[in-house]
Design a protein around this motif. Structure first.
Motif, PDB file in Angstrom:
ATOM      1  N   GLY A   1      84.421  76.805  18.726  1.00  0.00           N
ATOM      2  CA  GLY A   1      84.795  76.148  19.958  1.00  0.00           C
ATOM      3  C   GLY A   1      86.111  75.382  19.862  1.00  0.00           C
ATOM      4  N   TYR A   2      86.429  74.651  20.939  1.00  0.00           N
ATOM      5  CA  TYR A   2      87.626  73.816  21.019  1.00  0.00           C
ATOM      6  C   TYR A   2      87.206  72.366  21.190  1.00  0.00           C
ATOM      7  CZ  TYR A   2      90.204  78.099  22.397  1.00  0.00           C
ATOM      8  OH  TYR A   2      90.757  79.361  22.454  1.00  0.00           O
ATOM      9  N   THR A   3      87.949  71.454  20.600  1.00  0.00           N
ATOM     10  CA  THR A   3      87.754  70.035  20.891  1.00  0.00           C
ATOM     11  C   THR A   3      88.447  69.734  22.215  1.00  0.00           C
ATOM     12  OG1 THR A   3      89.785  69.360  19.763  1.00  0.00           O
ATOM     13  CG2 THR A   3      87.764  69.478  18.431  1.00  0.00           C
ATOM     14  N   ALA A   4      88.146  68.575  22.795  1.00  0.00           N
ATOM     15  CA  ALA A   4      88.803  68.181  24.044  1.00  0.00           C
ATOM     16  C   ALA A   4      90.318  68.121  23.852  1.00  0.00           C
ATOM     17  CB  ALA A   4      88.263  66.831  24.515  1.00  0.00           C
ATOM     18  N   LYS A   5      90.745  67.610  22.702  1.00  0.00           N
ATOM     19  CA  LYS A   5      92.179  67.528  22.411  1.00  0.00           C
ATOM     20  C   LYS A   5      92.811  68.910  22.393  1.00  0.00           C
ATOM     21  CE  LYS A   5      95.477  65.928  18.907  1.00  0.00           C
ATOM     22  NZ  LYS A   5      95.629  65.277  17.572  1.00  0.00           N
ATOM     23  N   GLU A   6      92.114  69.878  21.797  1.00  0.00           N
ATOM     24  CA  GLU A   6      92.649  71.236  21.730  1.00  0.00           C
ATOM     25  C   GLU A   6      92.707  71.895  23.105  1.00  0.00           C
ATOM     26  OE1 GLU A   6      91.408  72.589  17.195  1.00  0.00           O
ATOM     27  OE2 GLU A   6      89.913  72.712  18.801  1.00  0.00           O
ATOM     28  N   VAL A   7      91.744  71.576  23.966  1.00  0.00           N
ATOM     29  CA  VAL A   7      91.771  72.116  25.331  1.00  0.00           C
ATOM     30  C   VAL A   7      92.975  71.570  26.089  1.00  0.00           C
ATOM     31  CG1 VAL A   7      90.598  72.217  27.561  1.00  0.00           C
ATOM     32  CG2 VAL A   7      89.283  72.487  25.459  1.00  0.00           C
ATOM     33  N   VAL A   8      93.200  70.264  25.972  1.00  0.00           N
ATOM     34  CA  VAL A   8      94.347  69.648  26.647  1.00  0.00           C
ATOM     35  C   VAL A   8      95.646  70.256  26.132  1.00  0.00           C
ATOM     36  CG1 VAL A   8      95.643  67.497  26.930  1.00  0.00           C
ATOM     37  CG2 VAL A   8      93.153  67.492  27.163  1.00  0.00           C
ATOM     38  N   GLU A   9      95.749  70.433  24.817  1.00  0.00           N
ATOM     39  CA  GLU A   9      96.953  71.037  24.230  1.00  0.00           C
ATOM     40  C   GLU A   9      97.124  72.471  24.710  1.00  0.00           C
ATOM     41  OE1 GLU A   9      96.284  70.580  20.074  1.00  0.00           O
ATOM     42  OE2 GLU A   9      97.056  68.509  20.002  1.00  0.00           O
TER      43      GLU A   9
END
Length: 249
Positions: A160-168
């Motif tokens: 999955g993706y972390t929230a930070k990675e989604v924003v990036e």
């Protein structure tokens, strides 16, 4: 003389038969094997070569005395930048050296290991030939499927993706609705996509298919965002109000 960098996920406990067959062909051609000094695939490959009485093997390590090395094998010490404090980043320097100093790579991957994932991507980006054995599929991936996008999809499917990675990710795609993870999470809560219970983010029932539940020793730590979420959120951000109209900004 050609050489191969063999690596794999520490979680894998046995060398798959197909990989043994590949190593046998490497040995028959007297190709130099480069391998690390960690548990798992590193140790098992060394022991397999020892059983085959094959000594054209070099063990790479960031330590003057490798953590594990069959005595008859060569060793190579990799000098690591002293500014790197985290073990993962220090070991990455060693893996990078093995990728760049080899003609091709063979990776035995469980689909989850970040180190193996990075080894595959590094080989691709440096135009190295790379062969990937998928533990979950119990076979080698087709060459046409060993691409940056396909490998990324497999890794994210499992991690999955972390929230930070989604924003990036959204910023890289030109979607600048969210500049911070706090704003992103708050918006998801206001839109009833996630909720917070006992300090932990959880998906609302309607959106459970878009998330992975992050657990540690059986205890729920929070959520990760899966590939379906990425496809969904790209469409969703185009439908929500502009940033200046959102109460969270």
């Amino acid at each position: 003389m050609s050489s191969v960098f063999i690596s794999g996920s520490i979680a894998i406990k046995t060398i798959p038969r197909s990989v043994e067959d590949s190593i046998n062909r490497i040995i028959e051609q007297n190709i130099q094997i480069k391998v690390g000094d960690a548990d798992g695939i590193d140790t098992m490959v060394q022991n397999y070569c020892k059983r085959k009485s094959y000594i054209n093997v070099t063990v790479y390590s960031i330590y003057s005395s490798p953590r594990y090395r069959v005595p008859s094998f060569n060793k190579k010490y990799i000098v690591v930048d002293t500014d790197l404090k985290k073990e993962r980043e220090r070991q990455k320097e060693k893996d990078s050296a093995m990728t760049l100093e080899s003609d091709f790579s063979l990776v035995v991957w469980d689909g989850k290991s970040k180190g193996s994932y990075q080894n595959i991507l590094r080989a691709i980006k440096n135009n190295k030939k790379v062969k990937v054995y998928s533990q979950s599929e119990n076979r080698y991936l087709e060459a046409s499927k060993v691409t940056i996008d396909d490998v990324e999809f497999i890794y994210r499917k499992n991690n999955g993706y972390t929230a930070k990675e989604v924003v990036e990710y959204l910023l890289n795609e030109g979607e600048d609705y969210f500049q911070q993870t706090r704003a992103f999470n708050k918006c998801l809560m206001e839109q009833h996509i996630i909720k917070k219970e006992n300090g932990v983010y959880l998906p609302m029932p309607k959106y459970e298919n878009l998330f992975l539940i992050d657990k540690y020793k059986g205890k729920t730590k929070g959520i990760k965002f899966n590939n379906d979420f990425i496809n969904w959120v790209e469409k969703w951000v185009k439908e929500i109000k502009p940033p200046e109209e959102l109460s969270i900004f």
